[in-house]
Design a protein around this motif. Structure first.
Motif, PDB file in Angstrom:
ATOM      1  N   SER A  46      19.587  -4.314  20.782  1.00  0.00           N
ATOM      2  CA  SER A  46      19.491  -3.249  21.789  1.00  0.00           C
ATOM      3  C   SER A  46      20.599  -3.367  22.826  1.00  0.00           C
ATOM      4  O   SER A  46      21.188  -2.365  23.247  1.00  0.00           O
ATOM      5  CB  SER A  46      18.112  -3.295  22.466  1.00  0.00           C
ATOM      6  OG  SER A  46      17.927  -4.552  23.122  1.00  0.00           O
ATOM      7  N   GLN A  49      23.832  -2.162  21.227  1.00  0.00           N
ATOM      8  CA  GLN A  49      23.935  -0.705  21.204  1.00  0.00           C
ATOM      9  C   GLN A  49      24.312  -0.152  22.573  1.00  0.00           C
ATOM     10  O   GLN A  49      25.086   0.797  22.685  1.00  0.00           O
ATOM     11  CB  GLN A  49      22.623  -0.096  20.731  1.00  0.00           C
ATOM     12  CG  GLN A  49      22.296  -0.386  19.270  1.00  0.00           C
ATOM     13  CD  GLN A  49      20.931   0.137  18.869  1.00  0.00           C
ATOM     14  OE1 GLN A  49      20.075   0.413  19.712  1.00  0.00           O
ATOM     15  NE2 GLN A  49      20.706   0.256  17.562  1.00  0.00           N
ATOM     16  N   LYS A  50      23.781  -0.768  23.620  1.00  0.00           N
ATOM     17  CA  LYS A  50      24.096  -0.311  24.975  1.00  0.00           C
ATOM     18  C   LYS A  50      25.580  -0.482  25.278  1.00  0.00           C
ATOM     19  O   LYS A  50      26.222   0.436  25.810  1.00  0.00           O
ATOM     20  CB  LYS A  50      23.263  -1.107  25.997  1.00  0.00           C
ATOM     21  CG  LYS A  50      23.510  -0.689  27.442  1.00  0.00           C
ATOM     22  CD  LYS A  50      22.779  -1.594  28.410  1.00  0.00           C
ATOM     23  CE  LYS A  50      23.497  -2.925  28.508  1.00  0.00           C
ATOM     24  NZ  LYS A  50      22.927  -3.800  29.579  1.00  0.00           N
ATOM     25  N   HIS A  51      26.145  -1.601  24.902  1.00  0.00           N
ATOM     26  CA  HIS A  51      27.567  -1.826  25.148  1.00  0.00           C
ATOM     27  C   HIS A  51      28.443  -0.929  24.279  1.00  0.00           C
ATOM     28  O   HIS A  51      29.531  -0.508  24.699  1.00  0.00           O
ATOM     29  CB  HIS A  51      27.910  -3.295  24.911  1.00  0.00           C
ATOM     30  CG  HIS A  51      27.389  -4.216  25.972  1.00  0.00           C
ATOM     31  ND1 HIS A  51      27.742  -4.102  27.299  1.00  0.00           N
ATOM     32  CD2 HIS A  51      26.521  -5.267  25.898  1.00  0.00           C
ATOM     33  CE1 HIS A  51      27.134  -5.055  28.002  1.00  0.00           C
ATOM     34  NE2 HIS A  51      26.385  -5.766  27.178  1.00  0.00           N
ATOM     35  N   LEU A  52      27.990  -0.653  23.065  1.00  0.00           N
ATOM     36  CA  LEU A  52      28.748   0.255  22.205  1.00  0.00           C
ATOM     37  C   LEU A  52      28.848   1.645  22.808  1.00  0.00           C
ATOM     38  O   LEU A  52      29.894   2.299  22.755  1.00  0.00           O
ATOM     39  CB  LEU A  52      28.093   0.334  20.815  1.00  0.00           C
ATOM     40  CG  LEU A  52      28.441  -0.766  19.816  1.00  0.00           C
ATOM     41  CD1 LEU A  52      27.578  -0.644  18.563  1.00  0.00           C
ATOM     42  CD2 LEU A  52      29.913  -0.736  19.445  1.00  0.00           C
ATOM     43  N   GLN A  53      27.762   2.111  23.412  1.00  0.00           N
ATOM     44  CA  GLN A  53      27.756   3.441  24.018  1.00  0.00           C
ATOM     45  C   GLN A  53      28.638   3.513  25.262  1.00  0.00           C
ATOM     46  O   GLN A  53      29.061   4.595  25.666  1.00  0.00           O
ATOM     47  CB  GLN A  53      26.319   3.836  24.374  1.00  0.00           C
ATOM     48  CG  GLN A  53      25.430   4.033  23.155  1.00  0.00           C
ATOM     49  CD  GLN A  53      23.966   4.201  23.512  1.00  0.00           C
ATOM     50  OE1 GLN A  53      23.567   4.043  24.672  1.00  0.00           O
ATOM     51  NE2 GLN A  53      23.148   4.522  22.518  1.00  0.00           N
ATOM     52  N   GLN A  54      28.929   2.358  25.852  1.00  0.00           N
ATOM     53  CA  GLN A  54      29.751   2.333  27.068  1.00  0.00           C
ATOM     54  C   GLN A  54      31.249   2.322  26.779  1.00  0.00           C
ATOM     55  O   GLN A  54      32.047   2.480  27.699  1.00  0.00           O
ATOM     56  CB  GLN A  54      29.376   1.097  27.906  1.00  0.00           C
ATOM     57  CG  GLN A  54      27.971   1.138  28.483  1.00  0.00           C
ATOM     58  CD  GLN A  54      27.597  -0.137  29.210  1.00  0.00           C
ATOM     59  OE1 GLN A  54      28.327  -1.137  29.154  1.00  0.00           O
ATOM     60  NE2 GLN A  54      26.462  -0.129  29.896  1.00  0.00           N
ATOM     61  N   ALA A  57      35.365   6.945  24.650  1.00  0.00           N
ATOM     62  CA  ALA A  57      35.885   7.592  23.444  1.00  0.00           C
ATOM     63  C   ALA A  57      37.402   7.753  23.527  1.00  0.00           C
ATOM     64  O   ALA A  57      38.100   7.689  22.508  1.00  0.00           O
ATOM     65  CB  ALA A  57      35.216   8.949  23.246  1.00  0.00           C
ATOM     66  N   LYS A 294      28.742  -7.884  24.582  1.00  0.00           N
ATOM     67  CA  LYS A 294      29.863  -7.040  24.983  1.00  0.00           C
ATOM     68  C   LYS A 294      31.152  -7.472  24.301  1.00  0.00           C
ATOM     69  O   LYS A 294      31.970  -6.632  23.902  1.00  0.00           O
ATOM     70  CB  LYS A 294      30.053  -7.065  26.498  1.00  0.00           C
ATOM     71  CG  LYS A 294      31.156  -6.137  26.969  1.00  0.00           C
ATOM     72  CD  LYS A 294      31.073  -5.825  28.431  1.00  0.00           C
ATOM     73  CE  LYS A 294      32.105  -4.743  28.791  1.00  0.00           C
ATOM     74  NZ  LYS A 294      32.019  -4.349  30.202  1.00  0.00           N
ATOM     75  N   THR A 297      31.014  -6.163  20.723  1.00  0.00           N
ATOM     76  CA  THR A 297      31.247  -4.719  20.633  1.00  0.00           C
ATOM     77  C   THR A 297      32.717  -4.375  20.875  1.00  0.00           C
ATOM     78  O   THR A 297      33.271  -3.490  20.212  1.00  0.00           O
ATOM     79  CB  THR A 297      30.371  -3.964  21.638  1.00  0.00           C
ATOM     80  OG1 THR A 297      30.615  -4.467  22.968  1.00  0.00           O
ATOM     81  CG2 THR A 297      28.904  -4.121  21.314  1.00  0.00           C
TER      82      THR A 297
END
Length: 338
Positions: A46, A49-54, A57, A294, A297
């Motif tokens: 979890s 996933q949070k660090h990936l979304q941060q 792009a 982090k 990721t």
């Protein structure tokens, strides 16, 4: 007629044994299974996933554009060595990189030979010699980076000021010059050996001799410096954006570039999968104190940036060379005939 001979010569060099392919796929599956197990037991998914979304792009997009420019430089260097078209050499290069990303044990080098011979009618001996020369150029730069980092305490597993690394870097340059000076006579004599002629290797060595006889070092060496400088700029830009809370300098970028290069060069995993992420994550966590999730990721995002561009280009190239109609049309013709 000539193109047919080259193609037939290249085919046995690429995927010669069906069983060897199965062994490679089994090795991939085993490695990925071990990697998945380690991640499930050591990493908070979890939090991952949070660090990936941060991750911005924009960093991914700009990084891929920079990597595409690096790929063009790789193609230009191979074209300079072979004295061939840049477009053909670019496609040969990205195809080899993609198959190295799919298969372990550096089988992508065989894909480059097959692609160059079957699709672009390049002599296999000359292309093989060019691939070896590419490795020598890159190895020289890598050793020089290691020598520079050994005096900066950025690679703790190398003694500061290690004379061994400096000697290796110097030996790489001297070895390249020695090969350049003695290339013609030695290969010409070797290519005429009866046993090599018997197995069809004399012609391949003769092709390599012809390539080396007209080889110029300045342009490929300059493009090699450009490739590594562009890669260094990519690493510096990407990690400054993805982990802005740390001071990420040029020496850090050099270190991660060396780690990534060594990880990809390890033949046990496809494209250094897992090895690259582990090496970068260990450095970021131990040197800069970044949280493990982090760091992983950030490393995985960087791996995506350098992996996806050539994979997409290769997929498009192979789809163009082998369109679906070539596979479906014969069967439809037979059905209509029946």
């Amino acid at each position: 007629m000539h193109g047919r001979r080259v193609s037939s010569t290249s085919k046995p060099l690429f995927f010669r044994s069906r069983s060897y392919r199965y062994i490679a796929l089994a090795a991939n599956a085993a490695f990925l299974a071990l990697l998945s197990y380690w991640l499930s037991t050591n990493v908070d998914v979890s939090n991952l996933q949070k660090h990936l979304q941060q991750i911005p792009a924009s960093a991914i997009i700009v990084g891929m554009m920079m990597n595409a420019a690096v790929l063009m430089c790789f193609g230009a260097r191979l074209a300079a060595i072979l004295d061939a078209r840049i477009s053909a050499c670019f496609l040969i290069t990205v195809t080899g990189m993609t198959f190295n990303g799919l298969l372990p044990f550096r089988l992508g080098e065989g894909a480059k030979l097959y692609c160059g011979g079957a699709f672009f009618q390049l002599p296999i001996g000359g292309l093989g010699a060019a691939i070896v020369m590419e490795k020598l150029y890159d190895l020289s730069i890598l050793l020089l980076l290691l020598a520079a980092l050994s005096t900066s305490k950025h690679l703790p597993f190398i003694n500061v000021g290690s004379p061994q690394i400096l000697a290796l870097a110097a030996a790489a340059g001297l070895g390249a010059l020695l090969i350049y000076r003695t290339r013609v006579a030695g290969l010409e004599h070797l290519s005429r050996r009866a046993i090599l002629e018997k197995f069809g290797l004399g012609r391949i060595l003769e092709q390599a001799r012809v390539l080396l006889a007209r080889q110029k070092l300045i342009l490929p060496a300059s493009l090699t410096l450009l490739i590594w400088s562009a890669n260094l700029s990519l690493v510096l830009f990407f990690f400054r954006v993805v982990v802005p809370e740390i001071h990420f300098g040029v020496l850090d970028a050099m270190t991660l570039l060396v780690i990534a290069s060594l990880a990809i060069a390890i033949p046990a995993s496809p494209a250094g999968l897992g090895v690259l992420e582990a090496g970068i994550a260990v450095y970021l966590t131990n040197v800069h104190g970044i949280q493990t999730e982090k760091a992983i990721t950030a490393a995985a995002a960087y791996h995506l940036v350098i992996l996806l561009p050539h994979s997409v280009i290769t997929a498009a190239f192979l789809a163009w060379r082998f369109p679906l109609s070539k596979w479906t049309q014969p069967s439809l013709t037979r059905i209509s005939g029946e």
